[in-house]
Design a protein around this motif. Structure first.
Motif, PDB file in Angstrom:
ATOM      1  N   HIS A  40       0.831  -1.208   0.000  1.00 49.32           N
ATOM      2  CA  HIS A  40       0.000   0.000   0.000  1.00 49.32           C
ATOM      3  C   HIS A  40       0.867   1.262   0.000  1.00 49.32           C
ATOM      4  CE1 HIS A  40      -3.559   2.403   0.649  1.00 49.32           C
ATOM      5  NE2 HIS A  40      -2.989   2.960   1.700  1.00 49.32           N
ATOM      6  N   GLU A  49      -8.632   0.082   1.958  1.00 50.77           N
ATOM      7  CA  GLU A  49      -9.336   0.857   2.981  1.00 50.77           C
ATOM      8  C   GLU A  49     -10.770   0.354   3.149  1.00 50.77           C
ATOM      9  OE1 GLU A  49     -10.204   5.462   4.325  1.00 50.77           O
ATOM     10  OE2 GLU A  49      -9.099   5.075   2.481  1.00 50.77           O
ATOM     11  N   THR A  50     -11.442   0.054   2.065  1.00 51.30           N
ATOM     12  CA  THR A  50     -12.803  -0.486   2.127  1.00 51.30           C
ATOM     13  C   THR A  50     -12.814  -1.818   2.854  1.00 51.30           C
ATOM     14  OG1 THR A  50     -13.389   0.636   0.076  1.00 51.30           O
ATOM     15  CG2 THR A  50     -14.771  -1.223   0.744  1.00 51.30           C
ATOM     16  N   VAL A  52     -10.637  -2.974   5.073  1.00 46.48           N
ATOM     17  CA  VAL A  52     -10.363  -2.773   6.497  1.00 46.48           C
ATOM     18  C   VAL A  52     -11.602  -2.233   7.202  1.00 46.48           C
ATOM     19  CG1 VAL A  52      -9.010  -1.398   8.144  1.00 46.48           C
ATOM     20  CG2 VAL A  52      -7.868  -2.563   6.239  1.00 46.48           C
ATOM     21  N   ASN A  53     -12.292  -1.289   6.586  1.00 44.06           N
ATOM     22  CA  ASN A  53     -13.516  -0.748   7.191  1.00 44.06           C
ATOM     23  C   ASN A  53     -14.578  -1.830   7.353  1.00 44.06           C
ATOM     24  OD1 ASN A  53     -12.493   1.854   7.448  1.00 44.06           O
ATOM     25  ND2 ASN A  53     -13.242   2.480   5.455  1.00 44.06           N
ATOM     26  N   LEU A  75      -4.535   0.179  10.304  1.00 47.68           N
ATOM     27  CA  LEU A  75      -5.321   1.365  10.693  1.00 47.68           C
ATOM     28  C   LEU A  75      -4.490   2.633  10.846  1.00 47.68           C
ATOM     29  CD1 LEU A  75      -8.066   0.026  13.131  1.00 47.68           C
ATOM     30  CD2 LEU A  75      -8.347   0.921  10.826  1.00 47.68           C
ATOM     31  N   GLU A  77      -1.839   3.649   9.289  1.00 50.19           N
ATOM     32  CA  GLU A  77      -1.496   4.166   7.951  1.00 50.19           C
ATOM     33  C   GLU A  77      -2.734   4.695   7.225  1.00 50.19           C
ATOM     34  OE1 GLU A  77       0.429   5.322   4.542  1.00 50.19           O
ATOM     35  OE2 GLU A  77       1.332   4.772   6.462  1.00 50.19           O
ATOM     36  N   LEU A  78      -3.812   3.950   7.291  1.00 52.74           N
ATOM     37  CA  LEU A  78      -5.022   4.371   6.580  1.00 52.74           C
ATOM     38  C   LEU A  78      -5.639   5.623   7.168  1.00 52.74           C
ATOM     39  CD1 LEU A  78      -6.574   0.865   5.902  1.00 52.74           C
ATOM     40  CD2 LEU A  78      -5.370   2.355   4.272  1.00 52.74           C
ATOM     41  N   ARG A  79      -5.471   5.819   8.456  1.00 48.62           N
ATOM     42  CA  ARG A  79      -6.024   7.024   9.103  1.00 48.62           C
ATOM     43  C   ARG A  79      -5.250   8.275   8.706  1.00 48.62           C
ATOM     44  NH1 ARG A  79      -6.951   4.149  14.827  1.00 48.62           N
ATOM     45  NH2 ARG A  79      -9.030   3.346  14.418  1.00 48.62           N
ATOM     46  N   ARG A  81      -4.120   8.962   5.733  1.00 45.05           N
ATOM     47  CA  ARG A  81      -4.401   9.357   4.335  1.00 45.05           C
ATOM     48  C   ARG A  81      -5.720  10.029   4.185  1.00 45.05           C
ATOM     49  NH1 ARG A  81      -0.966   6.396   0.352  1.00 45.05           N
ATOM     50  NH2 ARG A  81       0.724   5.714   1.626  1.00 45.05           N
TER      51      ARG A  81
END
Length: 81
Positions: A40, A49-50, A52-53, A75, A77-79, A81
């Motif tokens: 990623h 991201e989808t 993980v959500n 989480l 890393e995704l938070r 962005r």
């Protein structure tokens, strides 16, 4: 009687592989999350991201090892962005 499928390491790995993340078959959830994170960061993983959500909405049927791997590696890393 209701039977619930748990989200285990194999399910987690399979979902990441479906997103074109290369993961060895015997990888633990931590390794799966680390490899997904690396890809990623390097080139992006469409749909990560989808995924993980969606998984985080099912924590009641998720094994703790999968939850910890997501919390620790994906989480944060995704938070950002």
């Amino acid at each position: 009687m209701m039977i619930v499928e748990l989200i285990d390491g194999d399910d987690f790995r399979a979902r990441l592989v479906a997103l074109d993340v290369r993961i060895p078959e015997d990888a633990c959830p931590e390794t799966c999350a680390r490899l997904a994170l690396r890809k990623h960061v390097e080139v992006g993983v469409p749909g990560l991201e989808t995924l993980v959500n969606e998984l985080m909405e099912q924590t009641d049927v998720m094994l703790p090892s999968v939850r910890q791997a997501i919390d620790t590696f994906l989480l944060p890393e995704l938070r950002q962005r």
